[in-house]
Design a protein around this motif. Sequence first.
Motif, PDB file in Angstrom:
ATOM      1  N   LEU A  49      40.019 -65.798  91.255  1.00 12.91           N
ATOM      2  CA  LEU A  49      40.384 -67.000  92.005  1.00 12.91           C
ATOM      3  C   LEU A  49      39.135 -67.761  92.425  1.00 12.91           C
ATOM      4  CD1 LEU A  49      43.041 -65.464  94.452  1.00 12.91           C
ATOM      5  CD2 LEU A  49      43.495 -66.744  92.338  1.00 12.91           C
ATOM      6  N   ILE A  50      39.242 -69.079  92.397  1.00 13.86           N
ATOM      7  CA  ILE A  50      38.181 -69.974  92.897  1.00 13.86           C
ATOM      8  C   ILE A  50      38.850 -70.974  93.837  1.00 13.86           C
ATOM      9  CG2 ILE A  50      36.695 -69.716  90.884  1.00 13.86           C
ATOM     10  CD1 ILE A  50      38.645 -72.923  91.307  1.00 13.86           C
ATOM     11  N   LEU A  51      38.033 -71.743  94.565  1.00 18.82           N
ATOM     12  CA  LEU A  51      38.595 -72.848  95.330  1.00 18.82           C
ATOM     13  C   LEU A  51      37.636 -74.022  95.322  1.00 18.82           C
ATOM     14  CD1 LEU A  51      37.241 -73.408  98.358  1.00 18.82           C
ATOM     15  CD2 LEU A  51      38.563 -71.414  98.958  1.00 18.82           C
ATOM     16  N   TRP A  52      38.203 -75.194  95.545  1.00 19.39           N
ATOM     17  CA  TRP A  52      37.433 -76.410  95.722  1.00 19.39           C
ATOM     18  C   TRP A  52      38.210 -77.299  96.681  1.00 19.39           C
ATOM     19  CZ3 TRP A  52      39.000 -81.310  93.656  1.00 19.39           C
ATOM     20  CH2 TRP A  52      40.125 -81.269  92.845  1.00 19.39           C
ATOM     21  N   CYS A  53      37.512 -78.253  97.281  1.00 19.57           N
ATOM     22  CA  CYS A  53      38.128 -79.105  98.296  1.00 19.57           C
ATOM     23  C   CYS A  53      38.129 -80.556  97.850  1.00 19.57           C
ATOM     24  CB  CYS A  53      37.383 -78.973  99.615  1.00 19.57           C
ATOM     25  SG  CYS A  53      37.421 -77.293 100.272  1.00 19.57           S
ATOM     26  N   LEU A  54      39.247 -81.230  98.136  1.00 21.51           N
ATOM     27  CA  LEU A  54      39.486 -82.609  97.716  1.00 21.51           C
ATOM     28  C   LEU A  54      39.662 -83.474  98.958  1.00 21.51           C
ATOM     29  CD1 LEU A  54      40.232 -84.666  95.453  1.00 21.51           C
ATOM     30  CD2 LEU A  54      42.568 -83.776  95.591  1.00 21.51           C
ATOM     31  N   ASP A  55      38.831 -84.489  99.104  1.00 19.92           N
ATOM     32  CA  ASP A  55      38.893 -85.403 100.245  1.00 19.92           C
ATOM     33  C   ASP A  55      40.202 -86.191 100.203  1.00 19.92           C
ATOM     34  OD1 ASP A  55      38.549 -87.461 102.136  1.00 19.92           O
ATOM     35  OD2 ASP A  55      36.472 -87.835 101.553  1.00 19.92           O
ATOM     36  N   GLU A  56      40.961 -86.159 101.294  1.00 16.21           N
ATOM     37  CA  GLU A  56      42.217 -86.901 101.346  1.00 16.21           C
ATOM     38  C   GLU A  56      42.003 -88.409 101.231  1.00 16.21           C
ATOM     39  OE1 GLU A  56      44.375 -85.681 104.833  1.00 16.21           O
ATOM     40  OE2 GLU A  56      44.943 -83.773 103.917  1.00 16.21           O
ATOM     41  N   GLY A  57      40.800 -88.885 101.556  1.00 17.21           N
ATOM     42  CA  GLY A  57      40.500 -90.306 101.458  1.00 17.21           C
ATOM     43  C   GLY A  57      40.083 -90.753 100.068  1.00 17.21           C
ATOM     44  N   SER A  58      39.944 -89.827  99.137  1.00 14.09           N
ATOM     45  CA  SER A  58      39.531 -90.170  97.781  1.00 14.09           C
ATOM     46  C   SER A  58      40.637 -90.952  97.079  1.00 14.09           C
ATOM     47  CB  SER A  58      39.225 -88.896  96.985  1.00 14.09           C
ATOM     48  OG  SER A  58      39.069 -89.196  95.607  1.00 14.09           O
ATOM     49  N   GLU A  59      40.234 -91.966  96.311  1.00 17.57           N
ATOM     50  CA  GLU A  59      41.209 -92.729  95.525  1.00 17.57           C
ATOM     51  C   GLU A  59      41.855 -91.861  94.449  1.00 17.57           C
ATOM     52  OE1 GLU A  59      38.205 -94.756  92.269  1.00 17.57           O
ATOM     53  OE2 GLU A  59      38.569 -95.793  94.169  1.00 17.57           O
ATOM     54  N   ARG A  60      41.244 -90.726  94.123  1.00 14.02           N
ATOM     55  CA  ARG A  60      41.782 -89.809  93.115  1.00 14.02           C
ATOM     56  C   ARG A  60      42.581 -88.660  93.727  1.00 14.02           C
ATOM     57  NH1 ARG A  60      36.011 -89.379  90.732  1.00 14.02           N
ATOM     58  NH2 ARG A  60      35.625 -90.470  92.648  1.00 14.02           N
ATOM     59  N   HIS A  61      42.767 -88.684  95.046  1.00 14.91           N
ATOM     60  CA  HIS A  61      43.446 -87.579  95.728  1.00 14.91           C
ATOM     61  C   HIS A  61      44.811 -87.283  95.108  1.00 14.91           C
ATOM     62  CE1 HIS A  61      46.023 -85.673  98.752  1.00 14.91           C
ATOM     63  NE2 HIS A  61      44.927 -85.006  99.078  1.00 14.91           N
ATOM     64  N   GLY A  62      45.643 -88.292  94.950  1.00 14.86           N
ATOM     65  CA  GLY A  62      46.987 -88.083  94.421  1.00 14.86           C
ATOM     66  C   GLY A  62      46.992 -87.478  93.033  1.00 14.86           C
ATOM     67  N   LEU A  63      46.068 -87.924  92.180  1.00 11.04           N
ATOM     68  CA  LEU A  63      46.005 -87.416  90.810  1.00 11.04           C
ATOM     69  C   LEU A  63      45.639 -85.934  90.773  1.00 11.04           C
ATOM     70  CD1 LEU A  63      44.120 -90.383  89.104  1.00 11.04           C
ATOM     71  CD2 LEU A  63      46.566 -89.867  88.973  1.00 11.04           C
ATOM     72  N   PHE A  64      44.615 -85.551  91.543  1.00  9.47           N
ATOM     73  CA  PHE A  64      44.155 -84.164  91.502  1.00  9.47           C
ATOM     74  C   PHE A  64      45.004 -83.238  92.366  1.00  9.47           C
ATOM     75  CE2 PHE A  64      40.519 -86.167  89.578  1.00  9.47           C
ATOM     76  CZ  PHE A  64      40.169 -85.232  88.611  1.00  9.47           C
TER      77      PHE A  64
END
Length: 162
Positions: A49-64
């Motif tokens: 298992l790995i993890l990464w974090c996605l900024d909710e303010g990113s314009e790509r948030h919904g896609l990823f």
Amino acid sequence: MSDALDRSAYRRALGTFSTGVCVVTAHTPEGAFGITVNSFTSVSLDPPLILWCLDEGSERHGLFAAADRFAVHVLPVEDREMSDRFAWGVCRLSQDEFDTADPAPPRLKNALARLDCIAEQRLPMGDHLTIVGRVLDFDSRSGDALTYFRGRYGTAADPHEG
């Protein structure tokens, strides 16, 4: 953020931790996309298992956030322009930048390491979404890694070379 913490000073303090630079890729309804992240870590060897974090303010948030399959690529030192591009520029991959074998996610051609994953958990935390992925396939090669420290790029030398 709490009024007790100075946001700029806090960000600078976090920047003292040198990180590797990764690009996460996924097939989306809008095509193959990439995003630069430095919030990547191994979680477990068994299961892998790995993890990464996605900024909710990113314009790509919904896609990823919606992507069930993704690949994490550790960038070599020579791919600084790619890191910048996927951080702030055009994030759609062109056909010549990746290989793929359906249903695998897009695979960048020059990465030091690539981890093909399936989303295991999505955990909202503060202003980010933490995505835990189960590694289904991977590969790696030798070379120097691109790093980020105090707002600047650097290099982590491969001890097996030279």
